[in-house]
Design an enzyme around this catalytic site. Structure first.
Site, PDB file in Angstrom:
ATOM      1  N   HIS A  22       0.843  -1.203   0.000  1.00 45.03           N
ATOM      2  CA  HIS A  22       0.000   0.000   0.000  1.00 45.03           C
ATOM      3  C   HIS A  22       0.876   1.250   0.000  1.00 45.03           C
ATOM      4  CE1 HIS A  22      -3.704  -2.131   0.475  1.00 45.03           C
ATOM      5  NE2 HIS A  22      -3.509  -2.506   1.721  1.00 45.03           N
ATOM      6  N   LYS A  68     -19.665  -6.131  -0.604  1.00 43.33           N
ATOM      7  CA  LYS A  68     -20.621  -6.068  -1.710  1.00 43.33           C
ATOM      8  C   LYS A  68     -19.937  -6.060  -3.081  1.00 43.33           C
ATOM      9  CE  LYS A  68     -24.651  -3.307  -0.802  1.00 43.33           C
ATOM     10  NZ  LYS A  68     -25.061  -1.887  -0.723  1.00 43.33           N
TER      11      LYS A  68
HETATM   12  P1  A3P Z   1     -16.802  -3.114  -0.816  1.00 42.65           P
HETATM   13  O1  A3P Z   1     -16.544  -2.807   0.621  1.00 42.65           O
HETATM   14  O2  A3P Z   1     -17.236  -1.916  -1.593  1.00 42.65           O
HETATM   15  O3  A3P Z   1     -17.706  -4.267  -1.012  1.00 42.65           O
HETATM   16  P2  A3P Z   1      -9.401  -4.362  -0.539  1.00 42.65           P
HETATM   17  O4  A3P Z   1      -9.300  -5.742  -1.064  1.00 42.65           O
HETATM   18  O5  A3P Z   1      -8.476  -3.376  -1.193  1.00 42.65           O
HETATM   19  O6  A3P Z   1      -9.384  -4.318   0.935  1.00 42.65           O
HETATM   20  O7  A3P Z   1     -10.847  -3.831  -1.015  1.00 42.65           O
HETATM   21  C1  A3P Z   1     -12.012  -4.418  -0.491  1.00 42.65           C
HETATM   22  C2  A3P Z   1     -13.137  -4.144  -1.462  1.00 42.65           C
HETATM   23  O8  A3P Z   1     -13.013  -5.020  -2.586  1.00 42.65           O
HETATM   24  C3  A3P Z   1     -14.486  -4.447  -0.840  1.00 42.65           C
HETATM   25  O9  A3P Z   1     -15.388  -3.552  -1.472  1.00 42.65           O
HETATM   26  C4  A3P Z   1     -14.706  -5.892  -1.247  1.00 42.65           C
HETATM   27  O10 A3P Z   1     -16.050  -6.309  -1.211  1.00 42.65           O
HETATM   28  C5  A3P Z   1     -14.156  -5.857  -2.668  1.00 42.65           C
HETATM   29  N1  A3P Z   1     -13.722  -7.192  -3.118  1.00 42.65           N
HETATM   30  C6  A3P Z   1     -13.097  -8.156  -2.414  1.00 42.65           C
HETATM   31  N2  A3P Z   1     -12.888  -9.245  -3.156  1.00 42.65           N
HETATM   32  C7  A3P Z   1     -13.378  -8.972  -4.371  1.00 42.65           C
HETATM   33  C8  A3P Z   1     -13.486  -9.723  -5.578  1.00 42.65           C
HETATM   34  N3  A3P Z   1     -13.035 -10.965  -5.651  1.00 42.65           N
HETATM   35  N4  A3P Z   1     -14.068  -9.136  -6.640  1.00 42.65           N
HETATM   36  C9  A3P Z   1     -14.557  -7.868  -6.566  1.00 42.65           C
HETATM   37  N5  A3P Z   1     -14.501  -7.113  -5.452  1.00 42.65           N
HETATM   38  C10 A3P Z   1     -13.925  -7.653  -4.368  1.00 42.65           C
END
Ligand code: A3P
Length: 306
Positions: free
Chosen positions: A110, A269
């Site tokens: 990050h 979501k």
């Molecule tokens: P939301 O909270 O809007 O649902 P990170 O992985 O950077 O922590 O980001 C998390 C976000 O990515 C969350 O968004 C999560 O639901 C979404 N996310 C996680 N896995 C995913 C996948 N396989 N495909 C699409 N979105 C995904």
């Protein structure tokens, strides 16, 4: 300087960005001691921008000849346990954990581009970076929910969302300001397209197959005609989909090996524009205005919808 305005997390400013105070020592050690190898692939993101998804996809693509998709590590391991975060590998103060990993290493970060070590960013460095960018309001809302779901980041009171968003618009969030984070990787992707691939969460949602192919080509392992016929890309997209990963036992019940964060908190979501369910027009405008102002002239716009 130290910022303790966020209810759940103290942030420390370093080289123009705000870092979680407890991560910064490891990141600074990484900055001084991480030796990138030419074969390294680093997945970079602002938190809550699709890191988990990108980790799953890049892992599945780069290891596809090693693991049959029907019996794949992603079926029993959280993507964060398949692709380690280089920012955390230096928590014990030395480089041995990173050095012990065999090549080719697939790592995540990050850390903002300008804070990465020279061994990653210098003109001679041959390692590659894939960045995933997500529209800022959705990032803010995703981060808000993430904070509610993990025990040590409790932000359950609703009025705090407005407070939190004000800070977000001042650039105060883990690894913020988000616009500088995004812009640094964006500019580098424009300057050195073979070095940095810049993906957008919204475009990946809209055209997953196309974006996975871009990823594979970028890392030098494009899908062959035979793989195209066998629909390997589609299978990878399926394996890494939110629905699939979210409903696996490991992601419903497990916790991350490195921290005690529940795996489930990374899957919510995955909707483009979920901010509409949380932000009133004025709140939305405050994020849009600052992002538009900061990104003006860069050639980049966030998301695909307003
Ligand atoms: P939301 O909270 O809007 O649902 P990170 O992985 O950077 O922590 O980001 C998390 C976000 O990515 C969350 O968004 C999560 O639901 C979404 N996310 C996680 N896995 C995913 C996948 N396989 N495909 C699409 N979105 C995904």
């Amino acid at each position: 300087p130290l910022c303790t305005s966020l209810p759940h997390l103290s942030l420390r400013q370093y080289q123009g960005f705000w870092f979680p105070d407890n991560w910064l020592p490891s990141i600074m050690t990484m900055q001084n001691h991480f030796k990138a190898r030419p074969t390294d692939l680093i997945l970079a993101s602002y938190p809550k921008s699709g890191t988990t998804w990108l980790k799953a996809l890049a892992f599945a693509v780069t290891t596809r000849t090693r693991y049959p998709l029907a019996d794949h590590p992603l079926l029993s391991l959280n993507p964060h346990d398949c692709v380690l975060c280089v920012d955390e590998l230096f928590a014990d103060g030395h480089a041995s954990k990173a050095e012990a990993l065999p090549s080719p290493r697939l790592l995540a970060t990050h850390t903002p581009y300008s804070v990465l070590p020279d061994s990653v960013t210098s003109a001679e460095s041959e390692c590659q970076i894939i960045y995933v960018c997500r529209e800022a309001k959705d990032v803010a809302i995703s981060g808000w929910h993430f904070g509610q779901n993990i025990p040590w980041l409790h932000v359950e009171e609703q009025h705090l969302l407005a407070e939190n968003l004000k800070l977000f618009c001042q650039g105060l969030g883990p690894f913020g300001p988000i616009w500088d984070h995004i812009l640094e990787y964006w500019r580098e992707s424009q300057r050195r397209p073979n070095k940095v691939l810049f993906l957008k969460y919204e475009e990946m949602m809209e055209k997953p197959v196309e974006n996975v192919k871009r990823l594979a080509e970028f890392v030098g392992c494009p899908f062959s005609e035979g793989e195209e016929r066998e629909k390997v890309v589609e299978e990878i997209v399926q394996l890494c989909s939110l629905e699939k990963l979210k409903n696996l036992e490991v992601n419903k019940t497990g916790t991350l090996a490195s921290t005690n964060i529940p795996n489930a908190s990374f899957f919510r979501k995955g909707e483009v524009g979920d901010w509409r369910n949380h932000l009133d027009p004025e709140m939305a405008r405050s994020v849009d205005e600052v992002c538009e102002q900061k990104l003006r002239g860069s050639g980049l716009t966030l998301g695909t919808i307003k």
